[in-house]
Design an enzyme around this catalytic site. Structure first.
Site, PDB file in Angstrom:
ATOM      1  N   ASP A  41       0.840  -1.201   0.000  1.00 20.70           N
ATOM      2  CA  ASP A  41       0.000   0.000   0.000  1.00 20.70           C
ATOM      3  C   ASP A  41       0.880   1.258   0.000  1.00 20.70           C
ATOM      4  O   ASP A  41       0.699   2.180  -0.828  1.00 20.70           O
ATOM      5  CB  ASP A  41      -0.890  -0.049   1.257  1.00 20.70           C
ATOM      6  CG  ASP A  41      -2.063   0.917   1.222  1.00 20.70           C
ATOM      7  OD1 ASP A  41      -2.259   1.584   0.203  1.00 20.70           O
ATOM      8  OD2 ASP A  41      -2.788   0.972   2.235  1.00 20.70           O
ATOM      9  N   SER A 124      -3.178  -9.749   2.073  1.00 24.20           N
ATOM     10  CA  SER A 124      -3.326 -10.200   3.477  1.00 24.20           C
ATOM     11  C   SER A 124      -2.158 -11.026   4.004  1.00 24.20           C
ATOM     12  O   SER A 124      -2.168 -11.391   5.174  1.00 24.20           O
ATOM     13  CB  SER A 124      -4.633 -10.993   3.700  1.00 24.20           C
ATOM     14  OG  SER A 124      -5.746 -10.132   3.781  1.00 24.20           O
ATOM     15  N   TYR A 128      -1.147  -8.405   7.599  1.00 21.50           N
ATOM     16  CA  TYR A 128      -2.396  -9.022   8.056  1.00 21.50           C
ATOM     17  C   TYR A 128      -2.252 -10.502   8.419  1.00 21.50           C
ATOM     18  O   TYR A 128      -3.203 -11.106   8.923  1.00 21.50           O
ATOM     19  CB  TYR A 128      -3.506  -8.816   7.027  1.00 21.50           C
ATOM     20  CG  TYR A 128      -4.129  -7.423   7.076  1.00 21.50           C
ATOM     21  CD1 TYR A 128      -3.700  -6.460   7.988  1.00 21.50           C
ATOM     22  CD2 TYR A 128      -5.159  -7.066   6.204  1.00 21.50           C
ATOM     23  CE1 TYR A 128      -4.268  -5.191   8.038  1.00 21.50           C
ATOM     24  CE2 TYR A 128      -5.739  -5.793   6.248  1.00 21.50           C
ATOM     25  CZ  TYR A 128      -5.289  -4.864   7.168  1.00 21.50           C
ATOM     26  OH  TYR A 128      -5.864  -3.614   7.213  1.00 21.50           O
TER      27      TYR A 128
HETATM   28  N1  AR6 Z   1       5.186  -5.167  -4.784  1.00 22.88           N
HETATM   29  C1  AR6 Z   1       4.539  -6.346  -4.621  1.00 22.88           C
HETATM   30  N2  AR6 Z   1       4.281  -6.884  -3.418  1.00 22.88           N
HETATM   31  C2  AR6 Z   1       4.696  -6.207  -2.323  1.00 22.88           C
HETATM   32  C3  AR6 Z   1       5.377  -4.969  -2.398  1.00 22.88           C
HETATM   33  C4  AR6 Z   1       5.611  -4.446  -3.702  1.00 22.88           C
HETATM   34  N3  AR6 Z   1       6.228  -3.267  -3.894  1.00 22.88           N
HETATM   35  N4  AR6 Z   1       5.638  -4.562  -1.120  1.00 22.88           N
HETATM   36  C5  AR6 Z   1       5.171  -5.521  -0.287  1.00 22.88           C
HETATM   37  N5  AR6 Z   1       4.609  -6.518  -1.013  1.00 22.88           N
HETATM   38  P1  AR6 Z   1       1.133  -6.081   3.022  1.00 22.88           P
HETATM   39  P2  AR6 Z   1      -1.541  -6.997   3.901  1.00 22.88           P
HETATM   40  C6  AR6 Z   1       3.965  -7.765  -0.561  1.00 22.88           C
HETATM   41  O1  AR6 Z   1       1.631  -6.045   4.428  1.00 22.88           O
HETATM   42  O2  AR6 Z   1      -0.960  -8.184   4.557  1.00 22.88           O
HETATM   43  C7  AR6 Z   1      -0.741  -2.007   4.836  1.00 22.88           C
HETATM   44  O3  AR6 Z   1      -0.237  -1.167   5.839  1.00 22.88           O
HETATM   45  C8  AR6 Z   1       4.345  -8.319   0.784  1.00 22.88           C
HETATM   46  O4  AR6 Z   1       5.583  -9.033   0.714  1.00 22.88           O
HETATM   47  O5  AR6 Z   1       1.493  -4.984   2.103  1.00 22.88           O
HETATM   48  O6  AR6 Z   1      -2.749  -7.157   3.022  1.00 22.88           O
HETATM   49  C9  AR6 Z   1      -2.186  -1.659   4.462  1.00 22.88           C
HETATM   50  O7  AR6 Z   1      -2.428  -0.268   4.561  1.00 22.88           O
HETATM   51  C10 AR6 Z   1       3.176  -9.266   1.060  1.00 22.88           C
HETATM   52  O8  AR6 Z   1       3.395 -10.543   0.435  1.00 22.88           O
HETATM   53  O9  AR6 Z   1      -0.509  -6.163   2.973  1.00 22.88           O
HETATM   54  C11 AR6 Z   1      -2.982  -2.445   5.455  1.00 22.88           C
HETATM   55  O10 AR6 Z   1      -3.127  -1.736   6.689  1.00 22.88           O
HETATM   56  C12 AR6 Z   1       2.013  -8.597   0.334  1.00 22.88           C
HETATM   57  O11 AR6 Z   1       2.583  -7.536  -0.444  1.00 22.88           O
HETATM   58  C13 AR6 Z   1      -2.150  -3.677   5.673  1.00 22.88           C
HETATM   59  O12 AR6 Z   1      -0.804  -3.327   5.359  1.00 22.88           O
HETATM   60  C14 AR6 Z   1       0.964  -8.023   1.250  1.00 22.88           C
HETATM   61  O13 AR6 Z   1       1.587  -7.473   2.399  1.00 22.88           O
HETATM   62  C15 AR6 Z   1      -2.567  -4.784   4.728  1.00 22.88           C
HETATM   63  O14 AR6 Z   1      -1.867  -5.953   5.041  1.00 22.88           O
END
Ligand code: AR6
Length: 180
Positions: A41, A124, A128
């Site tokens: 995000d 997630s 999450y």
């Molecule tokens: N490109 C692709 N995937 C990514 C990138 C990127 N640049 N950066 C991280 N990931 P998360 P959630 C992956 O924590 O679990 C946020 O604060 C990461 O390795 O981003 O759905 C939101 O605002 C992981 O596999 O999202 C919410 O509050 C995946 O993205 C909360 O985190 C999801 O990790 C959502 O948590």
């Protein structure tokens, strides 16, 4: 164990930064405020520029299991689809249904926007805490369901563990009943 079905060619697994992808729609793993956060995000908001936050503010949030669409602004992608996955508790609080529904909602919005290519992060499975393989099975099930509607569906993994899980689940040779 594989999914028990052949992977359609439109579904691709990559290990890459989703903010740099040249696809019609990039899906964001957002929270219910839609006002940004860490992880993917934060990366998407950083790359898309402050116009993205301004557009998100007008949406007034999004319930878990749903999605909302904005332009991609400074991204190569024309659209950002903000999908809100569930926080993992124990799996008995509707988490699988909410995760499936946020993938489905994202696909429905992408279709309405006439997107032909779409990339998803592993929703997630970061902050999450959703178990990665269970989340990948749900993601791939919904990707298969919408495969006929898109030219390209990208499972954009960031960490090597998720990439290995997706490759394993999409590899027909891993199927227990493989007779191909
Ligand atoms: N490109 C692709 N995937 C990514 C990138 C990127 N640049 N950066 C991280 N990931 P998360 P959630 C992956 O924590 O679990 C946020 O604060 C990461 O390795 O981003 O759905 C939101 O605002 C992981 O596999 O999202 C919410 O509050 C995946 O993205 C909360 O985190 C999801 O990790 C959502 O948590």
């Amino acid at each position: 164990m594989g999914l028990g079905v052949e992977a359609p060619a439109v579904i691709k697994v990559i290990q890459y930064d989703i903010t740099d992808l040249d696809v019609d729609a990039v899906v964001n793993a957002a929270n219910t405020t839609l006002l940004g956060g860490g992880g993917v995000d934060g990366a998407i908001h950083h790359a898309a520029g402050p116009e993205l936050l301004a557009a998100c503010r007008k949406l007034g949030g999004c319930p878990t299991g749903e999605a909302r669409i904005t332009p991609g602004f400074r991204l190569k992608a024309k659209w950002v689809i903000h999908a809100v996955g569930p926080v993992w508790r124990d799996g008995a609080h509707g988490e699988p249904q909410m995760l499936e529904s946020c993938y489905r909602s994202a696909f429905v919005l992408a279709k309405e926007a006439k997107a032909r290519s779409i990339a998803f992060p592993n929703i997630s499975t970061g902050a999450y805490g959703y178990p990665k393989e269970e989340a990948a099975r749900i993601a791939l099930k919904v990707m298969h369901a919408f495969a006929g509607d898109f030219r390209s569906i990208v499972a954009c993994c960031f960490d090597a563990e998720n990439a290995a899980i997706y490759h394993k689940l999409l590899d027909p040779s891993q199927r227990p009943d493989d007779d191909a």
